[in-house]
Design a protein around this motif. Structure first.
Motif, short mmCIF file in Angstrom:
data_model
loop_
_atom_site.label_atom_id
_atom_site.label_comp_id
_atom_site.label_asym_id
_atom_site.label_seq_id
_atom_site.Cartn_x
_atom_site.Cartn_y
_atom_site.Cartn_z
N ALA A 1 0.82 -1.21 0.00
CA ALA A 1 0.00 0.00 0.00
C ALA A 1 0.86 1.26 0.00
O ALA A 1 2.00 1.26 0.45
CB ALA A 1 -0.92 0.00 1.22
N GLN A 2 0.26 2.35 -0.51
CA GLN A 2 0.91 3.66 -0.50
C GLN A 2 0.03 4.64 0.26
O GLN A 2 -1.16 4.40 0.46
CB GLN A 2 1.14 4.14 -1.94
N TRP A 3 0.64 5.75 0.68
CA TRP A 3 -0.04 6.74 1.50
C TRP A 3 -0.47 7.91 0.62
O TRP A 3 0.36 8.56 -0.02
CB TRP A 3 0.91 7.22 2.59
N THR A 4 -1.78 8.18 0.58
CA THR A 4 -2.28 9.28 -0.25
C THR A 4 -1.78 10.62 0.29
O THR A 4 -1.99 10.96 1.45
CB THR A 4 -3.81 9.29 -0.29
N VAL A 5 -1.13 11.39 -0.56
CA VAL A 5 -0.55 12.67 -0.18
C VAL A 5 -1.65 13.72 0.01
O VAL A 5 -2.57 13.82 -0.80
CB VAL A 5 0.45 13.15 -1.26
N THR A 6 -1.53 14.49 1.08
CA THR A 6 -2.36 15.68 1.26
C THR A 6 -1.58 16.84 0.67
O THR A 6 -0.61 17.32 1.27
CB THR A 6 -2.66 15.94 2.75
N GLY A 7 -1.98 17.25 -0.52
CA GLY A 7 -1.20 18.30 -1.17
C GLY A 7 -1.79 18.69 -2.51
O GLY A 7 -2.66 18.01 -3.06
N ALA A 8 -1.31 19.80 -3.02
CA ALA A 8 -1.72 20.29 -4.34
C ALA A 8 -0.55 21.04 -4.97
O ALA A 8 0.32 21.57 -4.27
CB ALA A 8 -2.93 21.22 -4.23
N CYS B 1 -3.20 12.27 -6.58
CA CYS B 1 -2.95 13.35 -7.54
C CYS B 1 -2.01 14.41 -6.99
O CYS B 1 -1.25 15.04 -7.73
CB CYS B 1 -4.26 14.03 -7.92
N GLY B 2 -2.07 14.64 -5.68
CA GLY B 2 -1.24 15.67 -5.06
C GLY B 2 0.20 15.25 -4.87
O GLY B 2 1.05 16.10 -4.56
N CYS B 3 0.52 13.98 -5.08
CA CYS B 3 1.89 13.51 -4.89
C CYS B 3 2.81 14.10 -5.95
O CYS B 3 3.75 14.83 -5.65
CB CYS B 3 1.91 11.98 -4.94
N CYS B 4 2.53 13.81 -7.22
CA CYS B 4 3.32 14.36 -8.31
C CYS B 4 3.23 15.88 -8.34
O CYS B 4 4.22 16.58 -8.54
CB CYS B 4 2.86 13.78 -9.63
#
Length: 339
Positions: free
Chosen positions: A161-168, A282-285
């Motif tokens: 599993a991966q951790w969904t980034v909180t970001g934009a 989506c916020g990771c990249c």
């Protein structure tokens, strides 16, 4: 002002990146890239009443900061394009509505940052716009609520599993732009790839074939080799997906291991922060590109970068119906102003 070879569009007059900005949450700020982010939000709700409203605020803040750094106002932007992971891309539509800019909503899952940046560049280079904005976001809490479990469920995360980034992250693209600004030199839009992966906790494996396909297509179309680039950056394949993509490429005698990195591996200290295979969303990249990467390109530390965000094109409905997980990857070739 552009030509097309195979799947790749080459810009004879590359559009410029006028400005860019990143906004992240507390966990991301505790990672290795803290010094590069423009805005850090220690409150997961960002002062809003829900996590979904908080994600919309991430987008609003990222675009506003990017406009300020670019030195232009919203009325100078012809189109704004972007998306997120939530149903009907509500983070984008609610977060961007106050700008009054013609809006093109996109859904490429975690590939949305390179998709929006590629389309913004194409529109500007074609002469249909002078300036465009590209934006993408994700939020750990809103994504978990939609795709997995309630946050208080406390389910155990699998090793893949991966951790969904909180970001934009947001980028302002211009048809012109002064000398010395980063440029978008080419764009390759990806095909949908599906090797039958069904595990929603193994996004890296699902997306790796798309990344390998798009990169191989670009290298063939451009007549270049991996060693011609300072950095080949994938969006969020994470640890496992990155290894799988490299192996797939090696089967075609393409070796990128010397200069490949992945946003999902960069944004967290994977061992210390216990994010298993790294970051995603989506916020990771978007947040990694609009922080360290574009800062290094602007400073001339990186002169030739291939950005390739990857997306798993599934939904809760398709997974519940037993469908496999199709994926896509879009590539953007970014050069420094010296290039």
């Amino acid at each position: 002002m552009l030509t097309k070879t195979g799947r790749t569009v080459f810009f004879k007059k590359p559009p410029a990146i006028l400005g860019f900005a990143s906004v992240v949450g507390k966990k991301e700020a505790n990672g290795p890239l803290k010094e590069y982010f423009d805005v850090i939000c220690m409150d997961a709700l960002l002062g809003q009443k829900s996590f979904e409203k908080a994600e919309a605020q991430l987008q609003n803040t990222a675009v506003a900061r990017a406009l300020t750094k670019a030195g232009i106002t919203a009325d100078k932007i012809d189109y704004i394009m972007g998306g997120d992971l939530l149903n009907q891309c509500i983070s984008s539509s609610y977060g961007l509505r106050d700008f009054g800019i013609p809006f093109i909503g996109l859904y490429g899952a975690c590939s949305t940052m390179s998709e929006s940046l590629g389309l913004a560049s194409l529109i500007c280079a074609s002469g249909a716009a002078e300036n465009c904005a590209a934006i993408s976001s994700s939020h750990f809490c809103s994504a978990e609520r939609q795709f997995r479990f309630p946050l208080n469920y406390g389910g155990q995360r699998t090793p893949t599993a991966q951790w969904t980034v909180t970001g934009a992250g947001s980028v302002i693209v211009s048809r012109e732009g002064k000398k010395g600004l980063p440029r978008i030199k080419a764009v390759t839009f990806g095909k949908i790839e599906d090797l039958g992966i069904t595990d929603i906790n193994n996004m890296g494996a699902a997306m790796a074939p798309a990344a390998a396909s798009t990169l191989a297509a670009f290298l063939e179309d451009s007549g270049t080799r991996p060693e011609d680039y300072d950095l080949i950056l994938t969006g969020d394949l994470g640890v496992l997906g990155s290894d799988l993509m490299e192996r797939l490429l090696m089967d075609n005698d393409i070796n990128i291991r010397a200069n490949h990195n992945d946003c999902g591996k960069m944004i967290y200290d994977i061992d210390r922060q216990d994010t298993h295979c790294g970051g995603s969303g989506c916020g990771c990249c978007a947040s990694v590109l609009c922080s360290k990467i574009l800062r290094d390109v602007s400073a001339g530390k990186l002169k030739n970068v291939l950005l390739m965000a990857t997306g798993a094109l599934m939904s809760t409905v398709s997974v519940q119906q037993g469908e496999s997980i199709p994926s896509v990857a879009h590539l953007v070739h970014i050069t420094s102003g010296e290039e």
